[in-house]
Design a protein around this motif. Structure first.
Motif, mmCIF file in Angstrom:
data_model
loop_
_atom_site.group_PDB
_atom_site.id
_atom_site.type_symbol
_atom_site.label_atom_id
_atom_site.label_comp_id
_atom_site.label_asym_id
_atom_site.label_seq_id
_atom_site.Cartn_x
_atom_site.Cartn_y
_atom_site.Cartn_z
ATOM 1 N N ALA A 75 0.838 -1.203 0.000
ATOM 2 C CA ALA A 75 0.000 0.000 0.000
ATOM 3 C C ALA A 75 0.874 1.254 0.000
ATOM 4 N N ARG A 76 1.967 1.223 0.749
ATOM 5 C CA ARG A 76 2.887 2.362 0.779
ATOM 6 C C ARG A 76 3.645 2.510 -0.535
ATOM 7 N N MET A 77 3.889 1.383 -1.214
ATOM 8 C CA MET A 77 4.665 1.415 -2.457
ATOM 9 C C MET A 77 3.783 1.597 -3.692
ATOM 10 N N GLY A 78 2.480 1.640 -3.509
ATOM 11 C CA GLY A 78 1.577 1.813 -4.638
ATOM 12 C C GLY A 78 1.417 0.567 -5.485
ATOM 13 N N LEU A 79 1.667 -0.598 -4.909
ATOM 14 C CA LEU A 79 1.570 -1.854 -5.665
ATOM 15 C C LEU A 79 0.268 -2.607 -5.411
ATOM 16 N N SER A 80 -0.540 -2.158 -4.450
ATOM 17 C CA SER A 80 -1.813 -2.825 -4.193
ATOM 18 C C SER A 80 -2.741 -2.651 -5.394
ATOM 19 N N GLY A 81 -3.447 -3.704 -5.735
ATOM 20 C CA GLY A 81 -4.393 -3.638 -6.846
ATOM 21 C C GLY A 81 -3.752 -3.669 -8.210
ATOM 22 N N THR A 82 -2.484 -4.087 -8.293
ATOM 23 C CA THR A 82 -1.786 -4.158 -9.585
ATOM 24 C C THR A 82 -1.324 -5.588 -9.842
ATOM 25 N N PHE A 83 -1.136 -5.908 -11.130
ATOM 26 C CA PHE A 83 -0.602 -7.219 -11.478
ATOM 27 C C PHE A 83 0.833 -7.354 -10.971
ATOM 28 N N THR A 84 1.597 -6.259 -11.021
ATOM 29 C CA THR A 84 2.973 -6.303 -10.536
ATOM 30 C C THR A 84 3.019 -6.698 -9.067
ATOM 31 N N GLY A 85 2.130 -6.101 -8.269
ATOM 32 C CA GLY A 85 2.079 -6.434 -6.848
ATOM 33 C C GLY A 85 1.716 -7.885 -6.611
ATOM 34 N N MET A 86 0.725 -8.388 -7.358
ATOM 35 C CA MET A 86 0.323 -9.783 -7.192
ATOM 36 C C MET A 86 1.455 -10.738 -7.594
ATOM 37 N N ILE A 87 2.143 -10.412 -8.688
ATOM 38 C CA ILE A 87 3.239 -11.278 -9.142
ATOM 39 C C ILE A 87 4.366 -11.310 -8.104
#
Length: 266
Positions: free
Chosen positions: A124-136
């Motif tokens: 959430a702090r890195m802006g990766l929540s809700g993205t394919f990059t975050g899930m991967i």
């Protein structure tokens, strides 16, 4: 518990364990061919309508596509990093090595809810929540321990003189790793990659925490279907996943046999 020494007892025990694992799955699979709209026995009739339903573009095929994209990306990252980490930790001998190994395999020990909560706050702090990059990246983190364990097991007993021989012939470290080490540990790498893929493909808790409301993976779609609309289409897609998993295991067994045969010939 010591295993029974009588081969008949061992065979019976193995069959009972297999039945215990397979029967619950085998009982529900016929429901996917039901012509009715509810999960019930006896079947009102036979039909392929639920397989036609899950082969529609939405919602099931879209969820399968999302799961495959995430699982393949996570497997590539987990296999690469896990193999390199296992090799480095096996070859090198330095203080704190045991602590690093413990940290690497901690996602297998810590409850998945705790892992998912930590990943959620960090992403959430890195802006990766809700993205394919975050899930991967999240799925790569929980898949890498399997690669570390299987490759470390494959490297157990590895003859370091092969590395010295390769180096004495003028091979660079990268060439030695790709031409000498990697073929020897290939069964462990394939096993770890398979475990990492299936872990990502089947994961739902992290998806519930960090996926966006419109970002449905297959397990998340199944979870949603169980809560909102329980019909035989869930059994149909589950049956297809089981067939897919069995196909992966068969492919792995073929690759493992070929790798073992090649090692014997060498």
């Amino acid at each position: 518990m010591n295993p029974p020494k009588n081969p008949i007892v061992l065979t019976v025990f193995t069959l009972l364990v297999c039945l215990f694992l397979v029967v619950p799955i085998a009982i529900i699979m016929p429901l996917s061919f039901s012509s009715g709209s509810f999960l019930s026995y006896p079947l009102p009739g036979l039909s392929l309508r639920w397989y036609e339903t899950v082969l529609q573009p939405t919602p099931w095929l879209a969820a399968v596509k999302n799961s495959l994209i995430i699982a393949l990306g996570a497997t590539a990252i987990a296999t690469t990093l896990g193999t390199l980490a296992a090799y480095g930790l096996t070859i090198a001998n330095f203080p704190g090595r045991g602590i690093i190994i413990g940290i690497l395999i901690s996602p297998l020990i810590v409850p998945m809810v705790i892992v998912a909560l930590g990943i959620y706050f960090m992403f959430a702090r890195m802006g990766l929540s809700g993205t394919f990059t975050g899930m991967i990246l999240a799925h790569a983190a929980i898949g890498a321990p399997y690669v570390v364990i299987t490759v470390s097991a494959a490297l157990r007993g590895f003859d370091r003189r092969l590395v010295l021989a390769s180096s004495s012939l003028g091979a660079r470290p990268v060439t030695t790793f790709l031409s000498v080490i990697l073929p020897l540990v290939a069964p462990g790498v394939i096993s770890g990659a398979l475990f990492a893929f299936m872990t990502s493909f089947d994961e739902v808790i992290i998806a519930l925490f960090i996926a966006s409301p419109a970002q449905f993976t297959l397990p998340r779609q199944l979870f949603s279907g169980l809560r909102e609309q329980l019909d035989p289409s869930i059994i149909a897609i589950s049956t297809l996943v089981i067939v897919f998993t069995v196909g992966l295991l068969a492919a792995y067994e073929v690759l493992r046999s070929r790798a073992a045969r090649n090692q014997i010939l060498r």
